[in-house]
Design a protein around this motif. Structure first.
Motif, PDB file in Angstrom:
ATOM      1  N   VAL A 145       0.831  -1.205   0.000  1.00 55.78           N
ATOM      2  CA  VAL A 145       0.000   0.000   0.000  1.00 55.78           C
ATOM      3  C   VAL A 145       0.867   1.257   0.000  1.00 55.78           C
ATOM      4  O   VAL A 145       1.834   1.359   0.757  1.00 55.78           O
ATOM      5  CB  VAL A 145      -0.928   0.010   1.237  1.00 55.78           C
ATOM      6  N   GLU A 146       0.485   2.206  -0.872  1.00 49.95           N
ATOM      7  CA  GLU A 146       1.177   3.497  -0.917  1.00 49.95           C
ATOM      8  C   GLU A 146       0.219   4.678  -0.793  1.00 49.95           C
ATOM      9  O   GLU A 146       0.649   5.796  -0.528  1.00 49.95           O
ATOM     10  CB  GLU A 146       1.986   3.632  -2.209  1.00 49.95           C
ATOM     11  N   GLY A 147      -1.086   4.430  -1.000  1.00 47.79           N
ATOM     12  CA  GLY A 147      -2.013   5.544  -0.901  1.00 47.79           C
ATOM     13  C   GLY A 147      -3.438   5.162  -1.243  1.00 47.79           C
ATOM     14  O   GLY A 147      -3.736   4.009  -1.573  1.00 47.79           O
ATOM     15  N   VAL A 148      -4.297   6.154  -1.154  1.00 49.67           N
ATOM     16  CA  VAL A 148      -5.730   5.980  -1.430  1.00 49.67           C
ATOM     17  C   VAL A 148      -6.193   7.109  -2.344  1.00 49.67           C
ATOM     18  O   VAL A 148      -5.819   8.269  -2.132  1.00 49.67           O
ATOM     19  CB  VAL A 148      -6.545   6.022  -0.106  1.00 49.67           C
ATOM     20  N   VAL A 149      -7.012   6.761  -3.345  1.00 46.52           N
ATOM     21  CA  VAL A 149      -7.548   7.763  -4.263  1.00 46.52           C
ATOM     22  C   VAL A 149      -9.061   7.824  -4.101  1.00 46.52           C
ATOM     23  O   VAL A 149      -9.739   6.788  -4.122  1.00 46.52           O
ATOM     24  CB  VAL A 149      -7.189   7.431  -5.730  1.00 46.52           C
ATOM     25  N   LEU A 150      -9.594   9.032  -3.949  1.00 41.33           N
ATOM     26  CA  LEU A 150     -11.036   9.219  -3.816  1.00 41.33           C
ATOM     27  C   LEU A 150     -11.710   9.284  -5.178  1.00 41.33           C
ATOM     28  O   LEU A 150     -11.064   9.553  -6.194  1.00 41.33           O
ATOM     29  CB  LEU A 150     -11.332  10.507  -3.038  1.00 41.33           C
ATOM     30  N   LYS A 151     -13.015   9.053  -5.202  1.00 37.79           N
ATOM     31  CA  LYS A 151     -13.778   9.088  -6.449  1.00 37.79           C
ATOM     32  C   LYS A 151     -13.645  10.443  -7.144  1.00 37.79           C
ATOM     33  O   LYS A 151     -13.578  10.520  -8.360  1.00 37.79           O
ATOM     34  CB  LYS A 151     -15.259   8.809  -6.160  1.00 37.79           C
TER      35      LYS A 151
END
Length: 404
Positions: A145-151
Motif C-alpha cells: 500500500v502506498e495511498g488511497v484515491v477518492l472518487k
C-alpha cells in the motif's frame, strides 16, 4: 507519508479501529462516504443497538458456524465483557436481556454512535465525510500500500497502511453498497459471492398474505433442501405479506439462502405442536373430538390453532369444516395430526438486500491473517467488519465480531 493509517469506512468496525489506532499514537485519517458516521449502526437492533452477547467464547464462536474459528483470536483478545467495559468508559452503560443480548441503557443506537464518534475525535482522528474511495494505490515493485484515491480526487492520499472497513451490501440506503469488494478485488483478493443474511423469505403459497402479522410462538421449523434435512430451529416465527420472517427463520436464513443459491428446491416444515409426540397428539385429538361430540370440526380447531390459521389448515386437512367431530375417521384424524406436525411451505427466494440485516460472503478468509486481520496478498492492507466473509446469528454476535 501524509498519514500512518487510513481507515476506509466509518461504521462500527471503522470507528473503533481508527480511534484505537490513534490512541496508540498513529496519525489516522478516517474516510466515510456518507455525510455522517455510523449511519447503519444507528438503525441496528431496530434502533436499540444490540451491541453484543454475553455468551462464553466457545458458544459465541458456535454462532458463526464453521467459519467461526477465524474469529477466535479476535474475540479472545477483545471479548464482549471488554466491549461492555469499553463503552462504560465512554459513559454508555448497558443492560442484558433475554438470550444474553446486551443493549445500551438508553435503548437508543444513537447513544452508541455518538460515543464512538467522540472517541475517535478525542483521540485526534481526522474525519472526512462525503469521501468515497475509488481505489487503493500499491507500489509497482513492492506491491504494498502506498495511498488511497477518492472518487472525486486526482491526487492520492499518501499512507503505508489501510484498513478496509466498508461493510457489506445489506441496507444499501445507509451506504453499504459493496464498495469494499470492488476495491479488494482490484488488489487481487477473492470475493466470495455476497448474499443476503439474516433475511426473511418469499414463499410460493399465496395464502400467507391472509396471515400477515400472525406470529407463531415456540414452534419447531425444519428446512428440507432437495428433500434432505439441512437445518432446524426452535422459536418464534412471523407470517408476512410475502412469506415468512421472525427469529427462528432469520437464524436459519443463511442455510436457506445457500441452498437456494445452489438451485435446490427448499421447503420449511413447521411443527405446530413440538411439545407433543405424534402418539400424544393423536390421543389429544381423540379426547378433543370425543368431548365435542356433534360440534363442527371448524369449531374444535379453535382449541388447537390461532383463528387466522384455521381456514388454511382446514383446506389442507381435507376435512369439511361442518363435519361433526364424532364423524371424523381415524384416517382423517391421522392426516390432521400429520399436518399439525408438518405444515409445509415452499421457499421461493430471499428478500432483497434492502431487507437483509447482514451480508453473507465477502473477502475470502484464507487470504486474511486472523491474528492481525492483515492481507496475505498486499502489504499494509487490513480488513475488519462485515466486508470479510464471516457472519453470525442474530443476537449481538455480528456487531461484536466487527468491534473485535
Amino acid at each position: 507519508m501524509d498519514y500512518d493509517l487510513v481507515v476506509i469506512g466509518g461504521g462500527a468496525a471503522g470507528m473503533l479501529a481508527a480511534g484505537r489506532a490513534a490512541e496508540n499514537g498513529l496519525e489516522v485519517l478516517l474516510l466515510e462516504r456518507n455525510d455522517r458516521l455510523g449511519k447503519k449502526l444507528g438503525i441496528t437492533g431496530k434502533g436499540r443497538c444490540n451491541l453484543t452477547n454475553s455468551a462464553e467464547t466457545e458458544r459465541f464462536i458456535e454462532n458463526f458456524g464453521k467459519k467461526g474459528k477465524f474469529l477466535y483470536g479476535a474475540v479472545t483478545r477483545f471479548s464482549s465483557s471488554d466491549l461492555v467495559r469499553f463503552f462504560a468508559g465512554l459513559g454508555v452503560e448497558t443492560k442484558e436481556e433475554r438470550g444474553g443480548r446486551i443493549f445500551p441503557d438508553s435503548e437508543k443506537a444513537s447513544t452508541v454512535v455518538k460515543a464512538l464518534e467522540r472517541y475517535t475525535r478525542s483521540n485526534g482522528v481526522e474525519i472526512r465525510l462525503s469521501s468515497r474511495v475509488d481505489r487503493i494505490v500499491t507500489g509497482r515493485e513492492s506491491g504494498a500500500v502506498e495511498g488511497v484515491v477518492l472518487k472525486k480526487g486526482r491526487n492520492a492520499i499518501n499512507t503505508g497502511k489501510v484498513i478496509l472497513a466498508t461493510g457489506g451490501k445489506s441496507y444499501p440506503a445507509t451506504g453499504s453498497t459493496g464498495d469494499g469488494y470492488a476495491i479488494a478485488a482490484g488488489l487481487g483478493h477473492t470475493i466470495v459471492e455476497p448474499r443476503q443474511g439474516l433475511v426473511p423469505f418469499d414463499t410460493e403459497e399465496r395464502f400467507v398474505r391472509d396471515l400477515q402479522g400472525l406470529s407463531l410462538d415456540n414452534v419447531e421449523v425444519t428446512v428440507f433442501s432437495g428433500g434432505r434435512k439441512t437445518a432446524s430451529g426452535f422459536g418464534d416465527m412471523l407470517f408476512t405479506h410475502f412469506g415468512v420472517s421472525g427469529p427462528v427463520i432469520l437464524t436459519m436464513s443463511g442455510q436457506i439462502t445457500d441452498d437456494l443459491s445452489a438451485g435446490k428446491t427448499v421447503e420449511i416444515s413447521i411443527d405446530l405442536k413440538p411439545a407433543l409426540t405424534g402418539e400424544k397428539l393423536d390421543r389429544r385429538l381423540i379426547r378433543e373430538f370425543a368431548a365435542s361430540g356433534t360440534k363442527y370440526f371448524r369449531t374444535v380447531m379453535k382449541n388447537l390453532l390461532p383463528n387466522r390459521l384455521i381456514p388454511v389448515f382446514i383446506t389442507r386437512s381435507g376435512i369439511a369444516p361442518e363435519k361433526r367431530c364424532n364423524q371424523i375417521t381415524s384416517a382423517q384424524r391421522s392426516s390432521l395430526a400429520a399436518h399439525l406436525k408438518d405444515f409445509r411451505l415452499t421457499v421461493k427466494r430471499p428478500r432483497p438486500f434492502e431487507e437483509a440485516i447482514i451480508t453473507r460472503g465477502g473477502i475470502e478468509l484464507k487470504e486474511i491473517d486472523p491474528r492481525t486481520m492483515r492481507s496475505k496478498l498486499v502489504g499494509g492492507l487490513y480488513f475488519c467488519g462485515e466486508v470479510i466473509d464471516i457472519d453470525g446469528n442474530t443476537g449481538g454476535y455480528n456487531l461484536q465480531a466487527a468491534f473485535s
